[in-house]
Motif scaffolding. Structure first.
Motif, PDB file in Angstrom:
ATOM      1  N   ARG A   1       0.823  -1.201   0.000  1.00  0.00           N
ATOM      2  CA  ARG A   1       0.000   0.000   0.000  1.00  0.00           C
ATOM      3  C   ARG A   1       0.863   1.259   0.000  1.00  0.00           C
ATOM      4  O   ARG A   1       0.581   2.229  -0.681  1.00  0.00           O
ATOM      5  N   ASP A   2       1.953   1.203   0.791  1.00  0.00           N
ATOM      6  CA  ASP A   2       2.811   2.385   0.911  1.00  0.00           C
ATOM      7  C   ASP A   2       3.629   2.598  -0.354  1.00  0.00           C
ATOM      8  O   ASP A   2       4.031   3.712  -0.672  1.00  0.00           O
ATOM      9  N   ALA A   3       3.892   1.489  -1.085  1.00  0.00           N
ATOM     10  CA  ALA A   3       4.719   1.602  -2.284  1.00  0.00           C
ATOM     11  C   ALA A   3       3.891   1.984  -3.505  1.00  0.00           C
ATOM     12  O   ALA A   3       4.433   2.449  -4.508  1.00  0.00           O
ATOM     13  N   ALA A   4       2.560   1.765  -3.388  1.00  0.00           N
ATOM     14  CA  ALA A   4       1.707   1.881  -4.570  1.00  0.00           C
ATOM     15  C   ALA A   4       1.888   3.212  -5.303  1.00  0.00           C
ATOM     16  O   ALA A   4       2.088   3.251  -6.518  1.00  0.00           O
ATOM     17  N   ARG A   5       1.811   4.308  -4.524  1.00  0.00           N
ATOM     18  CA  ARG A   5       1.858   5.620  -5.176  1.00  0.00           C
ATOM     19  C   ARG A   5       3.152   5.792  -5.981  1.00  0.00           C
ATOM     20  O   ARG A   5       3.117   6.178  -7.144  1.00  0.00           O
ATOM     21  N   ALA A   6       4.269   5.426  -5.369  1.00  0.00           N
ATOM     22  CA  ALA A   6       5.565   5.581  -6.035  1.00  0.00           C
ATOM     23  C   ALA A   6       5.626   4.736  -7.304  1.00  0.00           C
ATOM     24  O   ALA A   6       6.111   5.182  -8.353  1.00  0.00           O
ATOM     25  N   VAL A   7       5.122   3.500  -7.218  1.00  0.00           N
ATOM     26  CA  VAL A   7       5.199   2.610  -8.368  1.00  0.00           C
ATOM     27  C   VAL A   7       4.309   3.117  -9.496  1.00  0.00           C
ATOM     28  O   VAL A   7       4.702   3.180 -10.650  1.00  0.00           O
ATOM     29  N   LEU A   8       3.049   3.513  -9.121  1.00  0.00           N
ATOM     30  CA  LEU A   8       2.110   3.951 -10.152  1.00  0.00           C
ATOM     31  C   LEU A   8       2.578   5.245 -10.803  1.00  0.00           C
ATOM     32  O   LEU A   8       2.282   5.507 -11.974  1.00  0.00           O
ATOM     33  N   ALA A   9       3.297   6.073 -10.043  1.00  0.00           N
ATOM     34  CA  ALA A   9       3.759   7.343 -10.584  1.00  0.00           C
ATOM     35  C   ALA A   9       4.889   7.143 -11.608  1.00  0.00           C
ATOM     36  O   ALA A   9       5.143   7.994 -12.440  1.00  0.00           O
ATOM     37  N   THR A  10       5.566   6.013 -11.489  1.00  0.00           N
ATOM     38  CA  THR A  10       6.687   5.755 -12.391  1.00  0.00           C
ATOM     39  C   THR A  10       6.174   5.020 -13.630  1.00  0.00           C
ATOM     40  O   THR A  10       5.359   4.113 -13.501  1.00  0.00           O
ATOM     41  N   HIS A  11       6.633   5.409 -14.778  1.00  0.00           N
ATOM     42  CA  HIS A  11       6.306   4.627 -15.969  1.00  0.00           C
ATOM     43  C   HIS A  11       7.242   3.450 -16.026  1.00  0.00           C
ATOM     44  O   HIS A  11       8.439   3.608 -15.904  1.00  0.00           O
ATOM     45  N   GLY A  12       6.683   2.276 -16.130  1.00  0.00           N
ATOM     46  CA  GLY A  12       7.526   1.097 -16.159  1.00  0.00           C
ATOM     47  C   GLY A  12       7.844   0.607 -14.766  1.00  0.00           C
ATOM     48  O   GLY A  12       7.379   1.171 -13.770  1.00  0.00           O
ATOM     49  N   PRO A  13       8.586  -0.446 -14.695  1.00  0.00           N
ATOM     50  CA  PRO A  13       8.859  -1.113 -13.414  1.00  0.00           C
ATOM     51  C   PRO A  13       9.756  -0.292 -12.498  1.00  0.00           C
ATOM     52  O   PRO A  13      10.434   0.629 -12.933  1.00  0.00           O
TER      53      PRO A  13
ATOM     54  N   VAL B   1      19.906  -5.172  -5.446  1.00  0.00           N
ATOM     55  CA  VAL B   1      18.616  -5.227  -6.127  1.00  0.00           C
ATOM     56  C   VAL B   1      18.189  -6.691  -6.227  1.00  0.00           C
ATOM     57  O   VAL B   1      18.964  -7.548  -6.667  1.00  0.00           O
ATOM     58  N   VAL B   2      16.976  -6.975  -5.780  1.00  0.00           N
ATOM     59  CA  VAL B   2      16.546  -8.372  -5.785  1.00  0.00           C
ATOM     60  C   VAL B   2      15.378  -8.602  -6.728  1.00  0.00           C
ATOM     61  O   VAL B   2      14.984  -9.744  -6.978  1.00  0.00           O
ATOM     62  N   GLY B   3      14.754  -7.562  -7.241  1.00  0.00           N
ATOM     63  CA  GLY B   3      13.623  -7.788  -8.131  1.00  0.00           C
ATOM     64  C   GLY B   3      13.026  -6.483  -8.594  1.00  0.00           C
ATOM     65  O   GLY B   3      13.551  -5.400  -8.308  1.00  0.00           O
ATOM     66  N   ILE B   4      11.945  -6.603  -9.368  1.00  0.00           N
ATOM     67  CA  ILE B   4      11.261  -5.407  -9.838  1.00  0.00           C
ATOM     68  C   ILE B   4       9.749  -5.568  -9.667  1.00  0.00           C
ATOM     69  O   ILE B   4       9.242  -6.691  -9.618  1.00  0.00           O
ATOM     70  N   VAL B   5       9.054  -4.451  -9.559  1.00  0.00           N
ATOM     71  CA  VAL B   5       7.581  -4.471  -9.582  1.00  0.00           C
ATOM     72  C   VAL B   5       7.099  -3.409 -10.542  1.00  0.00           C
ATOM     73  O   VAL B   5       7.723  -2.350 -10.690  1.00  0.00           O
ATOM     74  N   ASP B   6       5.941  -3.673 -11.168  1.00  0.00           N
ATOM     75  CA  ASP B   6       5.333  -2.626 -11.981  1.00  0.00           C
ATOM     76  C   ASP B   6       3.864  -2.454 -11.582  1.00  0.00           C
ATOM     77  O   ASP B   6       3.371  -3.135 -10.662  1.00  0.00           O
ATOM     78  N   ASP B   7       3.175  -1.559 -12.286  1.00  0.00           N
ATOM     79  CA  ASP B   7       1.768  -1.254 -11.964  1.00  0.00           C
ATOM     80  C   ASP B   7       0.943  -2.527 -11.866  1.00  0.00           C
ATOM     81  O   ASP B   7       0.109  -2.706 -10.985  1.00  0.00           O
ATOM     82  N   GLU B   8       1.175  -3.393 -12.816  1.00  0.00           N
ATOM     83  CA  GLU B   8       0.430  -4.635 -12.927  1.00  0.00           C
ATOM     84  C   GLU B   8       0.504  -5.432 -11.613  1.00  0.00           C
ATOM     85  O   GLU B   8      -0.511  -5.876 -11.068  1.00  0.00           O
ATOM     86  N   ASP B   9       1.735  -5.583 -11.089  1.00  0.00           N
ATOM     87  CA  ASP B   9       1.942  -6.380  -9.861  1.00  0.00           C
ATOM     88  C   ASP B   9       1.194  -5.755  -8.689  1.00  0.00           C
ATOM     89  O   ASP B   9       0.576  -6.443  -7.873  1.00  0.00           O
ATOM     90  N   ILE B  10       1.277  -4.445  -8.621  1.00  0.00           N
ATOM     91  CA  ILE B  10       0.611  -3.757  -7.510  1.00  0.00           C
ATOM     92  C   ILE B  10      -0.905  -3.927  -7.636  1.00  0.00           C
ATOM     93  O   ILE B  10      -1.588  -4.308  -6.682  1.00  0.00           O
ATOM     94  N   LEU B  11      -1.432  -3.680  -8.829  1.00  0.00           N
ATOM     95  CA  LEU B  11      -2.875  -3.736  -9.011  1.00  0.00           C
ATOM     96  C   LEU B  11      -3.408  -5.136  -8.757  1.00  0.00           C
ATOM     97  O   LEU B  11      -4.514  -5.306  -8.258  1.00  0.00           O
ATOM     98  N   ARG B  12      -2.627  -6.142  -9.097  1.00  0.00           N
ATOM     99  CA  ARG B  12      -3.095  -7.508  -8.886  1.00  0.00           C
ATOM    100  C   ARG B  12      -3.432  -7.738  -7.407  1.00  0.00           C
ATOM    101  O   ARG B  12      -4.433  -8.357  -7.062  1.00  0.00           O
ATOM    102  N   VAL B  13      -2.581  -7.209  -6.553  1.00  0.00           N
ATOM    103  CA  VAL B  13      -2.830  -7.386  -5.116  1.00  0.00           C
ATOM    104  C   VAL B  13      -4.074  -6.612  -4.696  1.00  0.00           C
ATOM    105  O   VAL B  13      -4.951  -7.120  -3.998  1.00  0.00           O
ATOM    106  N   VAL B  14      -4.156  -5.371  -5.164  1.00  0.00           N
ATOM    107  CA  VAL B  14      -5.266  -4.532  -4.720  1.00  0.00           C
ATOM    108  C   VAL B  14      -6.593  -5.041  -5.291  1.00  0.00           C
ATOM    109  O   VAL B  14      -7.595  -5.160  -4.581  1.00  0.00           O
TER     110      VAL B  14
END
Lengths: 707, 342
Positions: free
Chosen positions: B302-314, B323-336
């Protein structure tokens, strides 16, 4: 030791109701101050204005009361109220009892024996018991009644049963409807409850004399005093039983459209049946207790041989009579309990074991609750095999035949009509009255000799350390000083209300002219109550903390409560000889069971979470008792003291019979000496005033601790 | 690894007349119901082991009858354990004599109860000072300490009241202050807020979080409320029928339930409030998101959502510097969104 915590103010969002911080009352310090002032003043003015009245001397009031008695006796024929109402009741009661006696116990001229001899009477009693309570009770009852005969107390025993049953019968006829009415009508309850309160606060000795004044000494008076004593428990338990039918059930029934009458007959009464039968049990036990004491107003029954034995200090004979009374108490208690258990099988169960005897606290009935283990186990006990109702009815019907045969036989053969002497029968000869009495006398004498040092030591300690100093302080203070002290105590403990009552009671005691005797009685009451509370707290704490201790001690307390008050005088007299100390000991034993049970209930009632929280704070067992359990059981302690005081007072005055002196002795003397009648009546009045005063002070003190 | 503040080793509690004799017999493999019908014994706590680190908030969660309240009472021997060890402050509690146990209760462990367990005949301040009083502290020192506690839990102005003059929430504050007053190493809470209204409950939960930040005590917290467990717990122990089903961080419990029971239990939880980026990230393939912002793996979705959605791409996810991985809008939205669908 504290960690460094910088406390920022926590945010409390909850809105709090405004409450005044409670003011401290400093009751303890005030009382201590009072005692200091009192003793100081006493040193200066002692032995002045103590209002001592020599035993044979009477006051104007006493003579006036004597004249009043004479005028009442004289007006028996002229005053319509005395002639028709009181006279009518008295004649009816006497008639019923004489008839029953002639039928069952007493030879009426020209017959040499009663209409029905002992065999027939036993058969009838057994048959009634079987019909009411079942086979076990029947066996017990038959054994007991047979023993009455062996003791040589057949006639006295049957007389006592007659008095008890006539009284209980009238109690049920009056008390049951009254209790039902009280449960259904708030106003009736509000009017009757204070009357019941007063009836239970008055020590039984107090109304013997006035009753004798109206009904004359004899069976009618015995029934009347027994009635006064035995009816309150029945009324109260009936009211409680009906009232405690759950509101949900009543609501549900009403929604089905039941009328008020249907509701009573089909819902409330059946559901309260078990409780009501407990009420009958309590009523019966109270009636038995009082019917024994009624021997003092020439009531027929077992009280008579005991009274005369006590007055001649014949321990053995008193013991045999006392034993018969105890047996009768056990047999009546078992029978009514069995009857109530039978009612339970038909549905409904109760949490009520008994009600407080003399004196009730808080204007509501104080009902003795069964501890959880007792009611749970009672409820879960595996069902025994029972005859079906039809089978039982058949058996009862069938038994009529042998009963009738026994009755006929007892009318035919003299040996079956008159209980013979068993002095020449092996085994049973040891149980025959005179033999048993002499055996008991021998045993008691050697026993008393053996424990003499102990009993005398105990007597000495209590007398020297408590009784004498307190009596000196209370009875040799000038009456005005003592009156002020009592007023102050009442005010500190309970506020202005009990102070007012105390003032009135003091005025009454002063008016009776027996101030000094009342103060001596008060001393004995206080000392005995102190001892009662010490024992009750020790036992009660043990019982409240440990179920095992409770299981062991409770049956003894139950047994003690079943025994009629009168009987306690016998062992006390045997151990300590005649004197005020014997009265104190008898009162102690009499009151200790009720007080102990109350304390135990209070300790058990302490919230388990609080006990656990205290344990988790690492309290020692002693800290648990002194800082948590006893303070939290404060209300129960005050309640126990209140009950203890009233029980003790009623017994202390009965102790007047064995040399307890003061008020109780004056009451007894009032019966035997015509010229002291007025003084005895005044003493009864003083006892009542004393009882009401103590009760009110304790009651208001208790109310302060109520949450 | 520091020494645990509290260690529980294969703790058992069996209620019944011959409980000790059952230990080590095959009967213990039976289910609760089977054992009860067979021998009349009831298993309260079945072979429970766990460690609690200093300063940790350890939550024990389970439905009523799961044995959680029994467990917390075994730790201070308010109920005697049938077998097992409880090690606190280097001592095995189960072997202590009564006086030694009292010392532990007076100084090392305090407890807060569901129904408060206050002494109605004592004022608030004297209730709080009770633990100090029983261990024999002088009147002045314990009054001072109690006053500190009064201020700490926000009861100032109510010191001279009696408990029953206060509302439920305030009474529990008294319970809390009483527990804190002894300055124990470990605080135990037995469903402390279950008897309170929801709003006041939330208030009190925040209060516990605040106090934990301030005094940093080790806490063992019993609750039947999953939200409360997730909110307060550093780690959660889930109990069922007296046994441990799962021990883990809130995100572990929600992200990787140990069995169907736990899965069912956590199904209603808004996952985005609990799961961290670690649970939603994909493996970084090569230099896919080079130059994008870096978020820590322990950040809650939830806390990361805004930052991730504001960024284009992962967005890159790191543990420490790596660095251990990446997330994009899709990953965040899937949870929500998934939780809306469920």
């Amino acid at each position: 030791m504290s960690t460094a915590i910088a406390p920022p103010r926590a945010g409390v969002k909850e809105e709090q109701p405004y409450v005044d911080p409670t003011k401290k009352r400093y009751t303890g310090r005030k009382l201590l101050g009072l005692v200091v002032v009192w003793v100081a003043l006493w040193l200066v003015v002692k032995n002045r204005d103590t209002l001592e009245l020599p035993f044979a001397q009477t006051t104007g009031l006493h003579t006036w009361l004597n004249d009043f008695r004479d005028s009442i006796e004289g007006s028996g024929q002229s005053n319509w109220f005395m002639k028709y109402v009181i006279g009518g009741i008295s004649a009816a009661l006497n008639g019923i009892i004489t008839a029953l006696q002639g039928l069952l116990s007493t030879a009426v001229f020209p017959r040499p024996v009663p209409e029905i001899g002992w065999l027939g009477v036993m058969a009838l009693i057994g048959w009634v018991t079987y019909a009411l309570a079942g086979i076990r009770s029947t066996i017990l009852v038959l054994v007991c009644t047979f023993l009455f005969g062996v003791f040589g107390l057949w006639q006295f025993s049957i007389d006592l049963l007659i008095i008890t049953f006539v009284a209980v019968f009238i109690c049920v006829i009056i008390g049951l409807p009254l209790g039902i009415l009280m449960a259904r009508n708030q106003r009736v309850s509000a009017v009757v409850t204070p009357v019941l309160d007063l009836m239970q606060t008055m020590p039984s000795f107090a109304y013997l004399t006035p009753m004798a004044l109206f009904f004359g000494i004899g069976p009618a008076c015995a029934v009347a005093v027994t009635l006064v004593y035995a009816i309150p428990p029945l009324v109260r338990i009936t009211e409680h039983g009906i009232k405690s039918v759950s509101a949900n059930t009543i609501e549900a029934s009403r929604s089905l459209g039941l009328t008020s009458r249907q509701l009573l007959r089909q819902v409330q009464l059946p559901m309260a049946r078990r409780t009501i039968i407990v009420g009958v049990n309590q009523c019966t036990m109270a009636a038995l207790s009082m019917a024994t004491i009624a021997a003092l107003v020439n009531g027929p029954g077992l009280g008579k041989p005991v009274v005369s034995a006590l007055q001649t200090l014949n321990i053995g004979a008193a013991f045999v009579g006392g034993l018969a009374i105890v047996l009768m108490a056990i047999m009546l208690d078992r029978t009514t309990t069995a009857a109530s258990e039978r009612a339970e099988r038909r549905g409904g169960h109760t949490d009520v074991a008994s009600v407080g005897g003399p004196g009730v606290v808080k204007n509501i009935v104080w009902l003795e609750r069964l501890p959880r283990w007792a009611s749970e186990e009672g409820y879960e006990s595996p069902p025994r095999k029972h005859l079906s109702n039809a089978g039982r009815r058949f058996a009862i019907g069938l038994l009529v035949v042998p009963v009738l045969i026994a009755v006929v036989l007892s009318r035919t053969y003299l040996s079956l009509a008159q209980f013979g002497s068993f002095e020449n029968v092996p085994v049973l000869s040891f149980l025959s009255g005179p033999k048993l009495a002499s055996v008991v006398n021998t045993v008691v004498r050697s026993f008393v000799d053996a424990v003499d040092t102990f009993t005398n030591g105990f007597k000495e300690v209590v007398t020297v350390w408590f009784l004498n100093p307190l009596q000196a302080l209370i009875a040799t203070s000038p009456w005005w000083l003592m009156a002020l002290v009592l007023l102050a105590i009442a005010y500190f403990l309970g506020g202005w209300r009990p102070t007012l009552v105390t003032a009135v009671c003091e005025a009454v005691i002063l008016g009776t002219g027996l101030w000094n005797d009342a103060m001596v009685t008060l001393t004995m009451t206080l000392v005995a109550t102190l001892l009662v509370m010490i024992i009750a707290v020790v036992l009660g704490v043990g019982m409240g903390r440990s179920r095992r201790v409770d299981v062991i001690i409770r049956p003894f307390l139950d047994a003690f409560q079943t025994i009629p008050a009168f009987v306690y005088l016998v062992p006390a007299l045997a151990l300590f000889g005649p004197g005020r100390f014997t009265a104190i000991v008898a009162a102690l034993v009499y009151a200790v069971s009720i007080a102990t049970k109350l304390v135990a209930d209070g300790i058990r009632g302490v919230s388990p979470t609080t006990v656990e929280a205290a344990r988790s704070s690492g309290v020692t067992p002693w800290q648990m008792i002194s800082k948590v359990q006893l303070p939290m059981a404060r209300e129960a302690l005050v309640l126990a003291t209140n009950q203890g005081l009233l029980y003790v007072l009623s017994m202390v005055v009965i102790g007047g019979m064995v040399g307890g002196g003061s008020l109780g002795y004056i009451v007894v003397a009032g019966f035997s000496q015509r010229e002291l009648f007025g003084k005895g009546l005044a003493a009864g009045l003083a006892i009542t005033a004393l009882g009401v005063m103590l009760d009110r002070i304790a009651r208001h003190a208790a109310a302060r601790y109520e949450s | 690894m520091t020494e645990p503040a509290l260690q529980v080793k294969s703790l058992w509690k069996i209620f019944g007349p011959n409980a000790e004799k059952l230990i080590g017999t095959p009967d213990l493999q039976l289910s609760r119901k089977e054992l009860q019908t067979k021998s009349g014994h009831v298993i309260g706590v079945r072979d429970v082991s766990f460690d609690v680190a200093p300063g940790e908030v350890f939550v024990v969660m389970g439905l009523s009858g799961s044995g959680k309240s029994t467990l917390v009472r075994l730790i201070t021997r308010l109920i005697e354990p049938t077998s097992g060890e409880v090690i606190l402050d280097g001592q095995d509690i189960t072997k202590l004599s009564d006086p030694a146990l009292r010392e532990i209760r007076r100084n090392k462990v305090s407890m807060v109860f569901q129904h408060f367990g206050l002494l109605p005949h004592r004022k608030v301040i004297d209730n709080i000072a009770f633990g100090l009083e029983v261990r024999g502290e002088g009147k002045d020192s314990r009054r001072n300490r109690a006053q500190e506690m009064v201020d700490l839990v926000g009861l100032s102005g109510y010191e001279r009241n009696f408990p029953e003059q206060l509302s439920g929430g305030m009474q529990q504050r008294v319970g809390l202050a009483r527990a804190l007053a002894a300055d124990p190493a470990v605080l135990m809470f037995d469903e402390p807020f279950s008897a309170l209204d929801p709003l006041i409950r939330r208030d009190m939960q925040n209060e516990v979080i605040r106090l934990h930040h301030e005094v940093g005590k080790t806490m063992v917290f019993i609750t039947h409320d999953l939200q409360e467990a997730l909110k307060l717990g550093d780690r959660i122990l889930i109990m069922r029928d007296g046994a441990v089903i799962q021990i883990g961080r809130p995100d572990e419990v929600v992200g990787a339930p140990a069995d169907e029971y736990v899965r069912d239990f956590v199904s209603e939880v808004p996952k985005s409030h609990v799961l961290t980026l670690r649970w939603v990230m994909r493996e970084a393939t090569g230099t896919e998101a080079a130059g994008s912002p870096v978020l820590q793996a322990s950040t809650i979705v939830r806390d990361a959502a805004r930052a991730v959605l504001a960024t284009h791409g992962p967005v890159r996810v790191a543990e420490g510097d790596r660095v251990v991985g990446i997330v994009d809008d899709e990953d965040i939205l899937r949870v929500v969104v998934a939780e809306d669908a469920s």
